[in-house]
Every structure is written in structure tokens, then in C-alpha cells.
Design a protein around this motif. Structure first.
Motif, mmCIF file in Angstrom:
data_model
loop_
_atom_site.group_PDB
_atom_site.id
_atom_site.type_symbol
_atom_site.label_atom_id
_atom_site.label_comp_id
_atom_site.label_asym_id
_atom_site.label_seq_id
_atom_site.Cartn_x
_atom_site.Cartn_y
_atom_site.Cartn_z
ATOM 1 N N MET A 142 0.861 -1.230 -0.093
ATOM 2 C CA MET A 142 0.192 0.081 0.056
ATOM 3 C C MET A 142 0.993 1.257 -0.018
ATOM 4 O O MET A 142 0.352 2.140 -0.612
ATOM 5 C CB MET A 142 -0.983 -0.036 1.419
ATOM 6 C CG MET A 142 -1.914 -1.120 1.169
ATOM 7 S SD MET A 142 -3.034 -1.274 -0.289
ATOM 8 C CE MET A 142 -4.055 0.009 0.047
ATOM 9 N N GLU A 143 1.972 1.298 0.716
ATOM 10 C CA GLU A 143 2.903 2.369 0.665
ATOM 11 C C GLU A 143 4.212 1.844 -0.336
ATOM 12 O O GLU A 143 4.630 0.961 -0.591
ATOM 13 C CB GLU A 143 3.345 2.458 2.261
ATOM 14 C CG GLU A 143 2.249 2.674 2.961
ATOM 15 C CD GLU A 143 1.681 4.070 3.068
ATOM 16 O OE1 GLU A 143 2.162 4.935 2.520
ATOM 17 O OE2 GLU A 143 0.397 3.970 3.361
ATOM 18 N N GLU A 144 4.727 3.210 -0.726
ATOM 19 C CA GLU A 144 5.953 2.913 -1.773
ATOM 20 C C GLU A 144 6.933 2.012 -1.181
ATOM 21 O O GLU A 144 7.462 1.234 -1.827
ATOM 22 C CB GLU A 144 6.323 4.367 -2.213
ATOM 23 C CG GLU A 144 7.620 4.609 -3.086
ATOM 24 C CD GLU A 144 7.031 3.872 -4.470
ATOM 25 O OE1 GLU A 144 7.997 3.650 -5.474
ATOM 26 O OE2 GLU A 144 5.775 3.530 -4.982
ATOM 27 N N GLU A 145 7.219 2.335 0.027
ATOM 28 C CA GLU A 145 8.481 1.544 0.772
ATOM 29 C C GLU A 145 8.012 -0.089 0.685
ATOM 30 O O GLU A 145 8.879 -0.584 0.402
ATOM 31 C CB GLU A 145 8.718 2.204 1.978
ATOM 32 C CG GLU A 145 9.772 1.372 2.803
ATOM 33 C CD GLU A 145 10.278 2.371 4.135
ATOM 34 O OE1 GLU A 145 10.286 1.348 4.980
ATOM 35 O OE2 GLU A 145 9.935 3.348 4.324
ATOM 36 N N GLU A 146 6.925 -0.184 1.264
ATOM 37 C CA GLU A 146 6.556 -1.484 1.234
ATOM 38 C C GLU A 146 6.216 -2.226 -0.098
ATOM 39 O O GLU A 146 6.825 -3.310 -0.431
ATOM 40 C CB GLU A 146 4.971 -1.682 1.673
ATOM 41 C CG GLU A 146 4.738 -1.386 3.086
ATOM 42 C CD GLU A 146 3.385 -1.323 3.567
ATOM 43 O OE1 GLU A 146 3.098 -1.405 4.735
ATOM 44 O OE2 GLU A 146 2.587 -1.071 2.835
ATOM 45 N N LYS A 152 11.597 -6.357 -4.538
ATOM 46 C CA LYS A 152 12.916 -7.038 -4.338
ATOM 47 C C LYS A 152 12.881 -8.401 -3.936
ATOM 48 O O LYS A 152 13.454 -9.415 -4.503
ATOM 49 C CB LYS A 152 13.686 -6.165 -3.223
ATOM 50 C CG LYS A 152 15.013 -6.427 -2.935
ATOM 51 C CD LYS A 152 15.526 -5.723 -1.874
ATOM 52 C CE LYS A 152 16.892 -6.305 -1.434
ATOM 53 N NZ LYS A 152 16.807 -7.150 -0.500
ATOM 54 N N LYS A 153 11.757 -8.523 -2.925
ATOM 55 C CA LYS A 153 11.907 -10.140 -2.331
ATOM 56 C C LYS A 153 11.175 -10.972 -3.531
ATOM 57 O O LYS A 153 11.829 -12.132 -3.556
ATOM 58 C CB LYS A 153 10.956 -10.073 -1.316
ATOM 59 C CG LYS A 153 11.694 -9.666 -0.078
ATOM 60 C CD LYS A 153 10.614 -9.639 1.191
ATOM 61 C CE LYS A 153 11.447 -9.172 2.710
ATOM 62 N NZ LYS A 153 12.003 -10.214 3.154
#
Length: 165
Positions: A142-146, A152-153
Motif C-alpha cells: 500500500m505504501e511505496e516503501e512496502e 525486491k523479495k
């Protein structure tokens, strides 16, 4: 580990979907260092059925590529430390396996998105399973960092099994 796969779509994908699902679920478990044997249910369906499920559970009346229904409430993603304290909630009493949750995949979207993104249906199926497995481990986007962390994962899980573009 128990991976239950139900194929309910009339359209048949010409890929080894059971093998792909098993590989990606197993790799996701290893990647996230899950200390338990687990149970995952995968339903392969079509756009119409996934639209109905999406409408019922998310109140979104349109087909989507994959839906994830996690069974575990993590304080932080892949935090397995407190799960044994709630064994009755999260573990199958007959097998002792962690009940991770359910994944629903649209075969129509596998075909559409493989073509759209210029890669194989095998890679698309693997991607959708990896994406959904991360949701079953408590990750979100939901957030850019998430979103960046999940991307990446996902790529690392897929590359470890050779599912590259």
C-alpha cells in the motif's frame, strides 16, 4: 508441507503449473525462513470466478490476477516468534502444519499478463505465486516503501528458482 492445488478453470494452461506452484511456495518458505511445515491452498480459476470472489471479499467488481487470503495475523511480516502461543488459531491440529492461507489465480490473467509484459506464462504464474506468498507472510504494498520491498523479495525468490524474464 501440504500444497493443495485445485484447477477449476475450463481453459487449460500449457505449463507445468503444479511444479511451478510447488517450487515457488517452497522457495518462499525458505526465503522467509519459516520455521514450520505449512499448508497452502491454491485455486486456479478464470476471470469470471475471480471477479465474483473479488466482489464478495474486497467489494471490487472486476477480475484481478491473484487474490491472497492470509490465515495468520503477523505483528510484522514473517514474524513467526509468537505463533506457537496461539497454536489453536494458526496450526492444523491433525498435521501440526502452519495454516498460511489461500491463493486464487486467474488463468486468463496469466495469459494476458505474460503477453503484456513480454515473458512466459511460466514466469507469470511463478510471479503471481511469489507475490501472493509474500501476502500470506504479512507483506503488503500500500505504501511505496512496502511496494519496493515486496518487489525486491519477489524477484529474489523467482531468481533463486530460475524464473527470470
Amino acid at each position: 508441507m501440504t500444497i493443495n492445488i485445485e484447477y477449476e478453470a475450463e481453459k487449460k494452461l500449457d505449463i507445468p503449473y503444479k511444479e511451478i506452484i510447488n517450487h515457488v511456495v517452497e522457495e518462499s518458505m525458505d526465503y522467509e525462513n519459516c520455521p514450520y511445515e505449512a499448508e497452502v491452498n491454491v485455486l486456479i480459476t478464470d476471470n469470471e470466478d475471480i471477479r465474483q470472489i473479488n466482489k464478495e471479499y474486497r467489494k471490487i467488481d472486476s477480475p484481478t490476477d491473484v487474490l491472497s487470503f492470509p490465515m495468520v495475523d503477523y505483528e510484522t511480516p514473517s514474524d513467526f516468534d509468537r505463533l506457537e502461543e496461539m497454536a489453536n488459531d494458526y496450526f492444523n491440529p491433525e498435521t501440526g502444519e502452519l495454516l498460511l492461507g489461500d491463493i486464487v489465480i486467474s488463468v486468463d490473467k496469466v495469459e494476458e499478463q505474460a503477453e503484456k509484459y513480454g515473458h512466459s506464462q511460466t514466469r507469470e504464474m511463478a510471479f503471481l505465486v511469489a507475490h501472493s506468498m509474500l501476502h500470506l507472510f504479512g507483506y503488503d504494498h500500500m505504501e511505496e516503501e512496502e511496494r519496493l520491498l515486496m518487489e525486491k523479495k519477489q524477484e529474489e525468490i523467482l531468481s533463486r528458482r530460475g524464473y527470470v524474464r
